[in-house]
Design a protein around this motif. Structure first.
Motif, PDB file in Angstrom:
ATOM      1  N   LEU A 185     -29.414   9.837 -19.728  1.00  0.00           N
ATOM      2  CA  LEU A 185     -30.712  10.518 -19.819  1.00  0.00           C
ATOM      3  C   LEU A 185     -31.166  10.429 -21.280  1.00  0.00           C
ATOM      4  N   SER A 186     -32.187  11.183 -21.660  1.00  0.00           N
ATOM      5  CA  SER A 186     -32.665  11.093 -23.055  1.00  0.00           C
ATOM      6  C   SER A 186     -31.595  11.550 -24.030  1.00  0.00           C
ATOM      7  N   LEU A 187     -30.978  12.675 -23.732  1.00  0.00           N
ATOM      8  CA  LEU A 187     -29.940  13.205 -24.625  1.00  0.00           C
ATOM      9  C   LEU A 187     -28.530  12.945 -24.110  1.00  0.00           C
ATOM     10  N   CYS A 188     -28.327  13.153 -22.826  1.00  0.00           N
ATOM     11  CA  CYS A 188     -26.959  13.217 -22.280  1.00  0.00           C
ATOM     12  C   CYS A 188     -26.601  12.010 -21.420  1.00  0.00           C
ATOM     13  N   ARG A 189     -25.329  11.664 -21.469  1.00  0.00           N
ATOM     14  CA  ARG A 189     -24.774  10.791 -20.443  1.00  0.00           C
ATOM     15  C   ARG A 189     -24.394  11.681 -19.261  1.00  0.00           C
ATOM     16  N   LEU A 190     -24.824  11.251 -18.070  1.00  0.00           N
ATOM     17  CA  LEU A 190     -24.557  12.022 -16.854  1.00  0.00           C
ATOM     18  C   LEU A 190     -23.340  11.423 -16.146  1.00  0.00           C
ATOM     19  N   LEU A 191     -22.339  12.259 -15.911  1.00  0.00           N
ATOM     20  CA  LEU A 191     -21.083  11.819 -15.295  1.00  0.00           C
ATOM     21  C   LEU A 191     -20.898  12.499 -13.943  1.00  0.00           C
ATOM     22  N   LEU A 192     -20.199  11.814 -13.060  1.00  0.00           N
ATOM     23  CA  LEU A 192     -19.731  12.414 -11.800  1.00  0.00           C
ATOM     24  C   LEU A 192     -18.218  12.470 -11.884  1.00  0.00           C
ATOM     25  N   LEU A 193     -17.656  13.677 -11.843  1.00  0.00           N
ATOM     26  CA  LEU A 193     -16.201  13.787 -11.873  1.00  0.00           C
ATOM     27  C   LEU A 193     -15.652  13.225 -10.562  1.00  0.00           C
ATOM     28  N   ASN A 194     -14.603  12.416 -10.676  1.00  0.00           N
ATOM     29  CA  ASN A 194     -14.013  11.798  -9.483  1.00  0.00           C
ATOM     30  C   ASN A 194     -13.085  12.804  -8.796  1.00  0.00           C
ATOM     31  N   ASP A 195     -13.730  13.830  -8.220  1.00  0.00           N
ATOM     32  CA  ASP A 195     -12.999  14.882  -7.518  1.00  0.00           C
ATOM     33  C   ASP A 195     -13.855  15.360  -6.349  1.00  0.00           C
ATOM     34  N   ALA A 196     -13.464  14.924  -5.167  1.00  0.00           N
ATOM     35  CA  ALA A 196     -14.256  15.216  -3.970  1.00  0.00           C
ATOM     36  C   ALA A 196     -14.058  16.648  -3.471  1.00  0.00           C
ATOM     37  N   ASN A 197     -13.258  17.454  -4.169  1.00  0.00           N
ATOM     38  CA  ASN A 197     -13.112  18.856  -3.762  1.00  0.00           C
ATOM     39  C   ASN A 197     -14.406  19.637  -3.883  1.00  0.00           C
ATOM     40  N   TYR A 198     -15.229  19.257  -4.865  1.00  0.00           N
ATOM     41  CA  TYR A 198     -16.509  19.930  -5.089  1.00  0.00           C
ATOM     42  C   TYR A 198     -17.454  18.925  -5.729  1.00  0.00           C
ATOM     43  N   PRO A 199     -18.765  18.999  -5.452  1.00  0.00           N
ATOM     44  CA  PRO A 199     -19.717  18.191  -6.228  1.00  0.00           C
ATOM     45  C   PRO A 199     -19.685  18.696  -7.667  1.00  0.00           C
ATOM     46  N   TRP A 200     -19.313  17.839  -8.588  1.00  0.00           N
ATOM     47  CA  TRP A 200     -19.005  18.271  -9.961  1.00  0.00           C
ATOM     48  C   TRP A 200     -19.554  17.219 -10.913  1.00  0.00           C
ATOM     49  N   ILE A 226     -21.089  22.531 -11.461  1.00  0.00           N
ATOM     50  CA  ILE A 226     -20.254  22.441 -10.262  1.00  0.00           C
ATOM     51  C   ILE A 226     -20.930  23.194  -9.123  1.00  0.00           C
ATOM     52  N   ALA A 227     -21.058  22.528  -7.987  1.00  0.00           N
ATOM     53  CA  ALA A 227     -21.627  23.175  -6.798  1.00  0.00           C
ATOM     54  C   ALA A 227     -20.493  23.860  -6.058  1.00  0.00           C
ATOM     55  N   ARG A 228     -20.592  25.182  -5.926  1.00  0.00           N
ATOM     56  CA  ARG A 228     -19.515  25.973  -5.311  1.00  0.00           C
ATOM     57  C   ARG A 228     -19.945  26.514  -3.944  1.00  0.00           C
ATOM     58  N   LYS A 283      -6.863  22.854  -8.438  1.00  0.00           N
ATOM     59  CA  LYS A 283      -6.538  21.836  -7.440  1.00  0.00           C
ATOM     60  C   LYS A 283      -6.425  20.474  -8.111  1.00  0.00           C
ATOM     61  N   THR A 284      -5.471  19.659  -7.649  1.00  0.00           N
ATOM     62  CA  THR A 284      -5.409  18.273  -8.089  1.00  0.00           C
ATOM     63  C   THR A 284      -6.680  17.556  -7.623  1.00  0.00           C
ATOM     64  N   ALA A 285      -7.256  16.764  -8.530  1.00  0.00           N
ATOM     65  CA  ALA A 285      -8.476  16.041  -8.166  1.00  0.00           C
ATOM     66  C   ALA A 285      -8.215  15.133  -6.967  1.00  0.00           C
ATOM     67  N   LYS A 286      -9.207  15.108  -6.061  1.00  0.00           N
ATOM     68  CA  LYS A 286      -9.112  14.276  -4.849  1.00  0.00           C
ATOM     69  C   LYS A 286     -10.143  13.158  -5.028  1.00  0.00           C
ATOM     70  N   ALA A 287      -9.670  11.941  -5.217  1.00  0.00           N
ATOM     71  CA  ALA A 287     -10.580  10.834  -5.533  1.00  0.00           C
ATOM     72  C   ALA A 287     -11.559  10.581  -4.390  1.00  0.00           C
ATOM     73  N   TYR A 288     -12.795  10.236  -4.743  1.00  0.00           N
ATOM     74  CA  TYR A 288     -13.769   9.807  -3.748  1.00  0.00           C
ATOM     75  C   TYR A 288     -13.372   8.442  -3.181  1.00  0.00           C
ATOM     76  N   THR A 289     -13.751   8.169  -1.947  1.00  0.00           N
ATOM     77  CA  THR A 289     -13.706   6.788  -1.468  1.00  0.00           C
ATOM     78  C   THR A 289     -14.766   6.013  -2.265  1.00  0.00           C
ATOM     79  N   GLU A 290     -14.602   4.700  -2.331  1.00  0.00           N
ATOM     80  CA  GLU A 290     -15.561   3.889  -3.081  1.00  0.00           C
ATOM     81  C   GLU A 290     -16.970   4.037  -2.493  1.00  0.00           C
TER      82      GLU A 290
END
Lengths: 134, 134
Positions: free
Chosen positions: A18-33, A94-96, A111-118
């Motif tokens: 974005l203009s200021l920030c790099r937007l990341l998706l944590l590779n943890d399917a337990n929660y949208p993060w 984080i969406a809870r 919780k241990t991170a649960k990787a997303y499927t590709e």
């Protein structure tokens, strides 16, 4: 030249800048993060950003929050700048849900991170890019 | 008429009202822990504030952060809007130290709150008021 912290490189998908920030998706399917990382080196606290960057951070956090609410329909957002382990300033979004794996506790260290499927990761990244570019 | 959530009334000292937020001191001597509560009813998320209030929240968080760094000299600030248990929007500002009771874990749900002595609470409240009024 901005350098993303190695731990964030390892744990996250880099969705877009974005203009200021790099937007990341944590590779943890337990929660949208998702995580915002201001692209400024050697900053570990929000107050260390200059006033223009602080305003822009609020704007980008706001747009991300609205996207996450619309996309994921959570019961609650959790927004936090902690950084006890990774000192590079990064702001968790984080969406809870009341039925998520650790509700109502905060998610860190639980919780241990649960990787997303590709496929699922690609779908989320595409959706996010479309929302921010739209 | 703004009504502070009963749990925050119970757990905190009400230090003072800023332009937007009521400033609270959590009655937990384990860590310097202050809380900003925007004085708006029926708001649980930052994005639900209007744009003027969001800007002002960033200003008040910034002033509070600088005060806490100057006063408490922490190794790290932890700033967070969680609200899984208390839905009224409130933003934690916690001064963390590498030798505090739960470092590097987040503080929530870890240690039973340790009440301040009356003298220590009064000293902190007075210091804080002086900094914000000065």
């Amino acid at each position: 030249m901005f350098n993303l912290h190695a731990q964030l490189v390892k744990d996250c998908f880099q969705v877009m800048d974005l203009s200021l920030c790099r937007l990341l998706l944590l590779n943890d399917a337990n929660y949208p993060w998702m995580i915002l990382v201001p692209m400024r080196n050697n900053i570990s606290e929000i107050y260390q950003l200059n006033a223009v960057d602080r305003s822009q951070l609020m704007v980008e956090s706001d747009v991300l929050s609205r996207f996450m609410v619309k996309q994921f329909n959570p019961d609650k957002l959790n927004i936090a700048a902690l950084g006890n382990l990774v000192p590079q300033l990064h702001i968790h979004h984080i969406a809870r849900y009341q039925d998520d794996p650790v509700w109502p506790a905060p998610v860190w260290g639980k919780k241990t991170a649960k990787a997303y499927t590709e496929d699922e990761a690609n779908r989320l990244i595409k959706l996010t890019k479309a929302a921010f570019n739209g």
